[in-house]
Design an enzyme around this catalytic site. Structure first.
Site, PDB file in Angstrom:
ATOM      1  N   VAL A  96       0.878  -1.324  -0.208  1.00 14.60           N
ATOM      2  CA  VAL A  96      -0.047   0.031  -0.075  1.00 14.60           C
ATOM      3  C   VAL A  96       1.002   1.126   0.115  1.00 14.60           C
ATOM      4  CG1 VAL A  96      -1.657   1.355   1.464  1.00 14.60           C
ATOM      5  CG2 VAL A  96      -1.887  -1.271   1.251  1.00 14.60           C
ATOM      6  N   GLY A  97       1.882   1.369   1.026  1.00  8.89           N
ATOM      7  CA  GLY A  97       2.627   2.469   1.064  1.00  8.89           C
ATOM      8  C   GLY A  97       3.797   2.553  -0.298  1.00  8.89           C
TER       9      GLY A  97
ATOM     10  N   ARG B  48      -8.530   3.833   6.166  1.00  8.84           N
ATOM     11  CA  ARG B  48      -9.288   2.598   6.163  1.00  8.84           C
ATOM     12  C   ARG B  48      -8.568   1.560   6.920  1.00  8.84           C
ATOM     13  NH1 ARG B  48      -8.939   3.107   0.035  1.00  8.84           N
ATOM     14  NH2 ARG B  48      -6.728   2.525   0.250  1.00  8.84           N
ATOM     15  N   ILE B  49      -7.363   1.343   7.297  1.00  8.89           N
ATOM     16  CA  ILE B  49      -6.885   0.623   8.317  1.00  8.89           C
ATOM     17  C   ILE B  49      -7.123   1.093   9.673  1.00  8.89           C
ATOM     18  CG2 ILE B  49      -4.638  -0.593   9.350  1.00  8.89           C
ATOM     19  CD1 ILE B  49      -3.637  -0.459   6.615  1.00  8.89           C
TER      20      ILE B  49
ATOM     21  N   HIS C 259       7.337  -6.599  10.997  1.00  4.81           N
ATOM     22  CA  HIS C 259       6.457  -5.952   9.765  1.00  4.81           C
ATOM     23  C   HIS C 259       5.680  -7.219   9.257  1.00  4.81           C
ATOM     24  CE1 HIS C 259       6.187  -2.624   6.650  1.00  4.81           C
ATOM     25  NE2 HIS C 259       4.913  -3.185   6.914  1.00  4.81           N
TER      26      HIS C 259
END
Length: 322
Positions: free
Chosen positions: A80-81, A160-161, A289
């Site tokens: 996403v990032g 969203r998260i 992560h």
């Protein structure tokens, strides 16, 4: 289309076989088939004749890489990032950039909740005590943590998260406060969430959970001043980007009891060296992560990245463009 006339692409990491096979059926694929990060010199050498690249967070797609990719049409990142991609350099050369939003929202929110619970209830310490033999007779105050239920949770960055994490915590009877670029009335209705300033959030929250993208504006947002504004009993949780946090300031805040505990799924750098001071603290839970690390979600991410790649090499609009 003959193999010789197919667009050439570079896949920089090991991905699900089904997705890789889709790419091989349509493209001329060079695959760095390893769990290790592709060395930058190798990446620069390989990118020179490629029309597209399928990359991950650990691949720094900077000006050197963009310059080397003289035929490059698309950068597709399985994330996403996209702070690891020099988007401006790409756009200046007409290179499309795609990411994989949406599919990891619920999975990452699950991990955020797990990290909150693990930090609050001292799960890693408890598990270690079993293996070390420290577990003895029942003691009333041994390994006591804090309650998550009925606590006040501050969500820094209600995207969203952040919203998915808030929904989960609402089920624990938590009061939800949040910061964002502006108030979100729908969250007030569905979650009873209150839009507040960052200072108000830090002063009142028992749990501060960060869900911001990493930008020039948010870099090192969580610094000494940030932690000093938190309650001494509060926990700090970060599942977004390590670059948001001044880790030296976090270490001092945890060591000096400025805040009570922290849970991190992201750090800077990644991986965090085993000798890093944060790893000496019992009140700091650090994960490698793994926010999106389920088989289903990683497969969906790979498929979205492949879809972006396939569209980009044909000059079509990317399904998920930055």
């Amino acid at each position: 289309m003959s193999a010789s006339s197919r667009p050439k692409v570079l896949v920089t990491t090991r991905i699900p076989q089904g997705v890789l096979q889709q790419l091989k059926e349509r493209l001329d694929v060079e695959h760095f088939d390893s769990e290790d990060v592709m060395p930058k010199d190798k990446l620069i050498e390989s990118i020179q004749d490629k029309d597209g690249i399928f990359c991950i967070l650990e691949n720094k797609i900077d000006q050197d890489v963009v310059k080397a990719g003289r035929n490059l049409k698309v950068v597709s990142t399985m994330s996403v990032g996209y702070d690891h991609v020099d988007v401006k350099a790409c756009k200046d050369k007409g290179i499309a950039v795609g990411n994989t939003p949406g599919v990891l929202t619920e999975t990452t929110a699950d991990l955020a909740l797990a990290l909150i619970l693990a930090t609050a209830r001292r799960i890693t310490e408890a598990a270690a005590s079993v293996h070390s033999g420290e577990w003895g007779s029942w003691r009333p105050l041994w390994l006591c943590g804090v309650d998550v239920h009925s606590s006040t949770v501050g969500i820094v960055g209600m995207g969203r998260i952040g919203a998915a994490t808030a929904r989960r915590l609402k089920g624990f009877g938590c009061k939800i406060m949040y910061t964002a670029t502006g108030p979100k009335p729908e969250l007030s209705q569905s979650l009873g969430a209150e839009y507040v300033t960052l200072d108000e959030l830090l002063a009142q929250s028992d749990i501060v959970s960060v869900h911001c993208p990493l930008t020039d504006q948010t870099k090192l947002l969580c610094n000494e001043g940030f932690f000093k504004k938190m309650k001494p009993t509060a926990m700090f949780i970060n599942t977004s980007r390590g670059g948001l946090v001044d880790q030296d300031a976090l270490f001092q805040a945890l060591s000096n009891n400025t805040i009570s505990a922290a849970g991190l799924d992201v750090t800077s750098p990644e991986p965090l060296p085993p000798s890093h001071p944060l790893l000496t603290l019992k009140n700091c839970v650090v994960l490698p992560h793994i926010g999106s690390a389920t088989i289903a979600t990683r497969t969906k991410m790979a498929q979205l990245a492949a879809d972006n790649l396939l569209a980009g090499v044909k000059g079509e609009h990317l399904p998920h463009t930055v």
